[in-house]
Design an enzyme around this catalytic site. Sequence first.
Site, PDB file in Angstrom:
ATOM      1  N   ASP A  25       0.841  -1.184   0.000  1.00 34.28           N
ATOM      2  CA  ASP A  25       0.000   0.000   0.000  1.00 34.28           C
ATOM      3  C   ASP A  25       0.882   1.242   0.000  1.00 34.28           C
ATOM      4  O   ASP A  25       2.007   1.229   0.527  1.00 34.28           O
ATOM      5  CB  ASP A  25      -0.880   0.036   1.247  1.00 34.28           C
ATOM      6  CG  ASP A  25      -1.968  -1.023   1.221  1.00 34.28           C
ATOM      7  OD1 ASP A  25      -2.241  -1.545   0.136  1.00 34.28           O
ATOM      8  OD2 ASP A  25      -2.537  -1.308   2.288  1.00 34.28           O
ATOM      9  N   MET A  26       0.371   2.315  -0.575  1.00 32.54           N
ATOM     10  CA  MET A  26       1.136   3.553  -0.650  1.00 32.54           C
ATOM     11  C   MET A  26       1.649   3.987   0.731  1.00 32.54           C
ATOM     12  O   MET A  26       2.802   4.408   0.875  1.00 32.54           O
ATOM     13  CB  MET A  26       0.269   4.672  -1.239  1.00 32.54           C
ATOM     14  CG  MET A  26       0.997   5.999  -1.370  1.00 32.54           C
ATOM     15  SD  MET A  26      -0.048   7.330  -1.993  1.00 32.54           S
ATOM     16  CE  MET A  26      -1.073   7.648  -0.558  1.00 32.54           C
TER      17      MET A  26
END
Length: 556
Positions: free
Chosen positions: A404-405
């Site tokens: 995930d970012m």
Amino acid sequence: MHASDLNFTRFIAAIDTLPLPERFTFPFCYTPHPLCVLAAQELQQHIETQHQWQHNFGLNNDDDTIGHMFGVLLVQNQQGELGYLSAFSGKVANQTHLPHFVPPVFDERNIDPTIKDQQTLVDIITTKITAIKSNPNYIQLQQQYQQAQSQAELASESFRLQMIEQRKQRKLQRTAAEKSNDSEFMTQEFHRLARESAFDKHQQKLIRQQWTQTLTDISDKLQADTTALTLLKSEYDTLTALLQQQRYAQYQFLNQYGETKDLSALFGNTTPPQGAGDCAAVKLLQHAFKQHLTPLAMAKFWWGASPAAQIRKHKYFYEACKNKCEPILQHMLAGLNIDANPLLQNPAEGKELEIVYQDDAMVVINKPAEFLSVPGKTITDSVYSRMQAMFPNSDSPLIVHRLDMSTSGLIVIALTKYAHKALQKQFINRTAEKRYVALLDGIAKQDHGEIDLPMRVDLDDRPRQLVCYEHGKPALTKWQVIERKNGKTKVYYYPKTGRTHQLRIHSAHQNGMNMPIVGDDLYGQKANRLHLHAQYLGLTHPVSGEPMIFEVDADF
């Protein structure tokens, strides 16, 4: 401010030291302004102490009750006084109107008489449909038809299988006749077998005709009711579609220019989601524009127990729902000086990728938090784009797996097609070992455990995920406590599946750890960063086959 507006609330606490917002809140990603935080606290105090209505928000651990979304809007009246408006989404205490809260955009109490007449017609048609379907004779004939249909299929299939077997026997008899060297016997046998084959086909046709007639006879008896139901359903569909459009037209949304648009105009060819227009944020802005108040900032918070699927924490602030609210709020916020959309800003700007290991087949990097693994809708800067720039001659898709970012940590990059296939296979077959470290907002009671909560995307509020036992994909996480300190718990996570936001959901959900990860802006509360880090990665080298282990400690 109009003298009749009893919903404008002046602050109880002193606010002289708090600055005014420079711009209005971007509703889909924000940090609450201190004045909105204060307004929310005062509203929460009101909810706790008022005695004018009662609603069970599930704060006493009641199994069947959940909390509710509330909102506050910081406003300035025409006299320059600062105050706030309060609202709730949908209904509270089974009411759309409650003292201290702004009214809904569409007031059912003042519904257009035409809509009432249409609804009466729909109710009459519904009653007629129900009466036909509940008639004992209709029910009995329907059952007879279904039974006959099943028997017809069974009889047809049974005879078909019988024909196949008889065809096999005739083939054997035909072969035997050919081998007899008796031409007269062979001719007689061929004629007999041909007659039997024709008879079978005739019997099959007869069986079909008999069952078709049986079904037709029952259908004829149902004809009057079936025709009546078809006409009633057609009329029902026409009326409900018209009624829905009339209801959409009742939702007239204002903006600061006095322009109005209804639900149909705002959603275009898309059917507005259920509940669109009844959100707290929309109610607040509508009332402000009607009362000629100037909106300055806004915040929404959850009050009470969390729903079973979504993650909502008591007193936590939340963004507006995109699917229901974005088309409406885009119109209502027109002309306001709004905070920049942080989702359009490149979070990776100025950050570098730390290379942990590199050879001709692969690269292992330590991704910083707030750094995309692959390009997004509006931002191309990512691990993929950086690796593509570093290795322009690579024939590989490069990305083997993602983070995930907001998650930092180890990612492996394949530099050749062969390496990519070999590495990806390890992640697909779950032979690659992954361990994450996370800091949870709370104290874990147990030392280790397992979380098994199926997940899917929240269709009304992407990119949020939710727990769903009906349509969700399996998601399994094992965990182990590392340390408990200062009201926080540091844990190791061992994900056995790789669902989007899996560790974030399994941390925050009430049936998981029930403690969001520190800094989780989707399922918890914002902080300097999401305290989740891919700390350990164990895999087999794609070329040499040697086992490899990589570890990088988190910076929190």
